[in-house]
Write an enzyme that holds these catalytic residues in place. Structure first.
Site, PDB file in Angstrom:
ATOM      1  N   ALA A  65       1.235   3.133 -13.014  1.00  0.00           N
ATOM      2  CA  ALA A  65      -0.215   3.271 -12.953  1.00  0.00           C
ATOM      3  C   ALA A  65      -0.653   3.135 -11.503  1.00  0.00           C
ATOM      4  O   ALA A  65       0.029   2.482 -10.705  1.00  0.00           O
ATOM      5  CB  ALA A  65      -0.865   2.188 -13.801  1.00  0.00           C
ATOM      6  N   GLY A 109       4.224   2.371 -15.656  1.00  0.00           N
ATOM      7  CA  GLY A 109       3.708   3.459 -16.479  1.00  0.00           C
ATOM      8  C   GLY A 109       4.538   4.737 -16.346  1.00  0.00           C
ATOM      9  O   GLY A 109       4.540   5.572 -17.258  1.00  0.00           O
ATOM     10  N   GLU A 112       7.289   4.264 -18.726  1.00  0.00           N
ATOM     11  CA  GLU A 112       6.697   4.366 -20.074  1.00  0.00           C
ATOM     12  C   GLU A 112       6.384   5.818 -20.432  1.00  0.00           C
ATOM     13  O   GLU A 112       6.582   6.248 -21.571  1.00  0.00           O
ATOM     14  CB  GLU A 112       5.435   3.500 -20.138  1.00  0.00           C
ATOM     15  CG  GLU A 112       5.776   2.010 -20.066  1.00  0.00           C
ATOM     16  CD  GLU A 112       4.546   1.130 -19.865  1.00  0.00           C
ATOM     17  OE1 GLU A 112       3.743   1.423 -18.934  1.00  0.00           O
ATOM     18  OE2 GLU A 112       4.376   0.166 -20.624  1.00  0.00           O
ATOM     19  N   GLU A 132       5.798  -4.629 -13.753  1.00  0.00           N
ATOM     20  CA  GLU A 132       4.437  -5.156 -13.892  1.00  0.00           C
ATOM     21  C   GLU A 132       4.351  -6.656 -13.650  1.00  0.00           C
ATOM     22  O   GLU A 132       3.366  -7.160 -13.107  1.00  0.00           O
ATOM     23  CB  GLU A 132       3.889  -4.826 -15.301  1.00  0.00           C
ATOM     24  CG  GLU A 132       3.550  -3.359 -15.513  1.00  0.00           C
ATOM     25  CD  GLU A 132       4.708  -2.501 -16.002  1.00  0.00           C
ATOM     26  OE1 GLU A 132       5.872  -2.960 -15.909  1.00  0.00           O
ATOM     27  OE2 GLU A 132       4.459  -1.387 -16.478  1.00  0.00           O
TER      28      GLU A 132
HETATM   29  C1  HXC Z   1      -0.712   3.169  -6.184  1.00  0.00           C
HETATM   30  C2  HXC Z   1       1.249   3.559  -5.079  1.00  0.00           C
HETATM   31  C3  HXC Z   1       2.002   3.169  -6.200  1.00  0.00           C
HETATM   32  C4  HXC Z   1       1.283   2.765  -7.363  1.00  0.00           C
HETATM   33  C5  HXC Z   1       3.382   3.702  -4.635  1.00  0.00           C
HETATM   34  N1  HXC Z   1       2.141   3.889  -4.128  1.00  0.00           N
HETATM   35  N2  HXC Z   1       3.308   3.263  -5.890  1.00  0.00           N
HETATM   36  N3  HXC Z   1      -0.087   3.562  -5.074  1.00  0.00           N
HETATM   37  N4  HXC Z   1      -0.066   2.792  -7.302  1.00  0.00           N
HETATM   38  N5  HXC Z   1       1.896   2.407  -8.493  1.00  0.00           N
HETATM   39  C6  HXC Z   1       1.783   4.349  -2.794  1.00  0.00           C
HETATM   40  C7  HXC Z   1       1.964   3.252  -1.761  1.00  0.00           C
HETATM   41  O1  HXC Z   1       0.848   2.401  -1.735  1.00  0.00           O
HETATM   42  C8  HXC Z   1       2.089   4.080  -0.504  1.00  0.00           C
HETATM   43  O2  HXC Z   1       0.811   4.505  -0.106  1.00  0.00           O
HETATM   44  C9  HXC Z   1       2.858   5.316  -0.972  1.00  0.00           C
HETATM   45  O3  HXC Z   1       2.667   5.388  -2.390  1.00  0.00           O
HETATM   46  C10 HXC Z   1       4.331   5.233  -0.691  1.00  0.00           C
HETATM   47  O4  HXC Z   1       4.820   4.019  -1.240  1.00  0.00           O
HETATM   48  P1  HXC Z   1       5.707   2.987  -0.403  1.00  0.00           P
HETATM   49  O5  HXC Z   1       5.617   1.679  -1.092  1.00  0.00           O
HETATM   50  O6  HXC Z   1       5.358   3.024   1.042  1.00  0.00           O
HETATM   51  O7  HXC Z   1       7.178   3.628  -0.592  1.00  0.00           O
HETATM   52  P2  HXC Z   1       8.572   2.877  -0.676  1.00  0.00           P
HETATM   53  O8  HXC Z   1       8.672   1.779   0.331  1.00  0.00           O
HETATM   54  O9  HXC Z   1       9.604   3.959  -0.659  1.00  0.00           O
HETATM   55  O10 HXC Z   1       8.578   2.158  -2.121  1.00  0.00           O
HETATM   56  C11 HXC Z   1       8.486   2.923  -3.299  1.00  0.00           C
HETATM   57  C12 HXC Z   1       8.183   2.001  -4.520  1.00  0.00           C
HETATM   58  C13 HXC Z   1       6.942   1.142  -4.219  1.00  0.00           C
HETATM   59  C14 HXC Z   1       9.397   1.105  -4.794  1.00  0.00           C
HETATM   60  C15 HXC Z   1       7.974   2.945  -5.717  1.00  0.00           C
HETATM   61  O11 HXC Z   1       5.897   1.998  -3.789  1.00  0.00           O
HETATM   62  C16 HXC Z   1       6.453   0.347  -5.375  1.00  0.00           C
HETATM   63  O12 HXC Z   1       7.001  -0.710  -5.699  1.00  0.00           O
HETATM   64  N6  HXC Z   1       5.383   0.817  -6.046  1.00  0.00           N
HETATM   65  C17 HXC Z   1       4.733   0.094  -7.102  1.00  0.00           C
HETATM   66  C18 HXC Z   1       5.562   0.124  -8.354  1.00  0.00           C
HETATM   67  C19 HXC Z   1       4.877  -0.649  -9.476  1.00  0.00           C
HETATM   68  O13 HXC Z   1       4.615  -1.852  -9.357  1.00  0.00           O
HETATM   69  N7  HXC Z   1       4.571   0.051 -10.558  1.00  0.00           N
HETATM   70  C20 HXC Z   1       3.953  -0.558 -11.713  1.00  0.00           C
HETATM   71  C21 HXC Z   1       2.466  -0.320 -11.613  1.00  0.00           C
HETATM   72  S1  HXC Z   1       1.602  -1.129 -12.905  1.00  0.00           S
HETATM   73  P3  HXC Z   1       0.260   4.249   1.399  1.00  0.00           P
HETATM   74  O14 HXC Z   1      -1.140   4.770   1.359  1.00  0.00           O
HETATM   75  O15 HXC Z   1       0.378   2.800   1.638  1.00  0.00           O
HETATM   76  O16 HXC Z   1       1.205   5.071   2.244  1.00  0.00           O
HETATM   77  C22 HXC Z   1       1.799  -0.117 -14.231  1.00  0.00           C
HETATM   78  C23 HXC Z   1       1.158  -0.599 -15.483  1.00  0.00           C
HETATM   79  C24 HXC Z   1       1.223   0.467 -16.506  1.00  0.00           C
HETATM   80  O17 HXC Z   1       2.381   0.895 -14.166  1.00  0.00           O
HETATM   81  C25 HXC Z   1       0.474   0.059 -17.705  1.00  0.00           C
HETATM   82  C26 HXC Z   1      -0.167   1.222 -18.379  1.00  0.00           C
HETATM   83  C27 HXC Z   1      -1.394   1.661 -17.655  1.00  0.00           C
END
Ligand code: HXC
Length: 258
Positions: A65, A109, A112, A132
């Site tokens: 998400a 997500g 999922e 999460e």
């Molecule tokens: C918003 C995101 C994002 C996310 C990455 N980005 N994931 N933005 N939401 N989920 C953005 C970063 O902010 C960054 O933007 C750009 O994408 C590149 O990401 P980096 O982190 O710089 O890349 P990297 O170092 O290669 O790491 C990749 C990654 C990491 C491991 C995927 O980005 C990460 O951990 N992302 C979050 C993963 C996460 O927690 N997902 C769960 C979300 S909650 P900028 O502008 O800074 O360059 C969820 C709940 C679902 O999904 C429930 C149902 C709705």
């Protein structure tokens, strides 16, 4: 069809949807999900389409998400707008099979979404996780339920409680994905697999999908009863007569696909 955050194209009888928000690792924001739902239903409603492939980029299927979009939401917001239920589950409502072709990150997500598809083909670069817990919430689009059914309680619980990612090999070993293919061949393999499905009898494919999905929703006895009814019903189809006649006559079947 024209969208901002996804790409759609038709390859023969296959509908291809590519998540295309590269700057945010295909994070699933409201607009992306809205577009995805429209595209999925458009392909599902198109009688020329017999299978759908959903993919992302080399780096990410989807990193979850959009955290920046949802971080300020209150309980009132998410409850009132039925966050998730309203838009996120469209892929589970289709009769057309959907293959998730996953390369790179499928997190939160994103994992999922892949699990909501009918099966997952993984590139050797794929990484799956439910992180999460690391951002102060829990999976909310079926992660605690579907992951547990795929990989069993122990691995699902570890992943959900620690946020640990698993790679493609571990994902295949634990039943999350059907196969691993080299990243460079992922899309072609997924399209070839989808073309194969799309060439079979359309109503029989729908029956096979519906019956298999029942295995996740009911008891064994009920599921077997449901399967038996659909199996019997398949004998009412011209395509069943054609398929079996073709076998007996040692020729290729010519399914009507309707
Ligand atoms: C918003 C995101 C994002 C996310 C990455 N980005 N994931 N933005 N939401 N989920 C953005 C970063 O902010 C960054 O933007 C750009 O994408 C590149 O990401 P980096 O982190 O710089 O890349 P990297 O170092 O290669 O790491 C990749 C990654 C990491 C491991 C995927 O980005 C990460 O951990 N992302 C979050 C993963 C996460 O927690 N997902 C769960 C979300 S909650 P900028 O502008 O800074 O360059 C969820 C709940 C679902 O999904 C429930 C149902 C709705």
């Amino acid at each position: 069809m024209s969208f901002d955050m996804i790409l759609t194209e038709t390859r023969g009888a296959v509908g291809l949807i590519t998540l295309n928000r590269p700057k945010a690792m295909n994070a699933l924001c409201d607009q992306l999900y809205t577009e995805l739902g429209v595209a999925l239903h458009a392909f599902d409603d198109d009688p020329a389409i017999g299978c759908i492939v959903l993919t992302g980029s080399e780096k990410a299927f989807a990193a979850g998400a959009d955290i920046k979009e949802i971080q300020a939401k209150t309980f009132q917001d998410v409850y009132a707008e039925e966050f998730i239920t309203k838009k996120w589950e469209e892929v589970t409502k289709l009769r057309t099979p959907v293959i998730a072709a996953v390369a790179g990150y499928a997190l939160g997500g994103g994992c999922e979404l892949a699990m909501m598809c009918d099966f997952i083909l993984a590139a050797d670069t794929a990484k799956f996780g439910q992180p999460e817990i690391t951002i102060g919430t829990i999976p909310g689009a079926g992660g605690t339920q579907r992951l547990t059914r795929f990989v069993g309680k122990s691995k699902a619980m570890e992943m959900v409680l620690t946020g640990r990612m698993i790679d493609a090999v571990e994902a295949e070993r634990s039943g999350l994905v059907s196969r691993i293919v080299p990243a460079a061949e992922l899309l072609e393999d997924a399209l070839r697999t989808a073309e194969k499905i799309a060439a079979f009898s359309r109503p029989v494919v729908y029956m096979a999908k519906e019956a298999t999905n029942r295995a996740y929703e009911t008891t064994l006895a009920e599921g077997v009863r449901f399967e038996r009814r659909l199996f019997h019903a398949s004998f009412a189809l011209e395509d069943q007569k054609e398929g079996m006649a073709a076998f007996a006559e040692k020729r290729k079947p010519n399914f009507k696909n309707r």
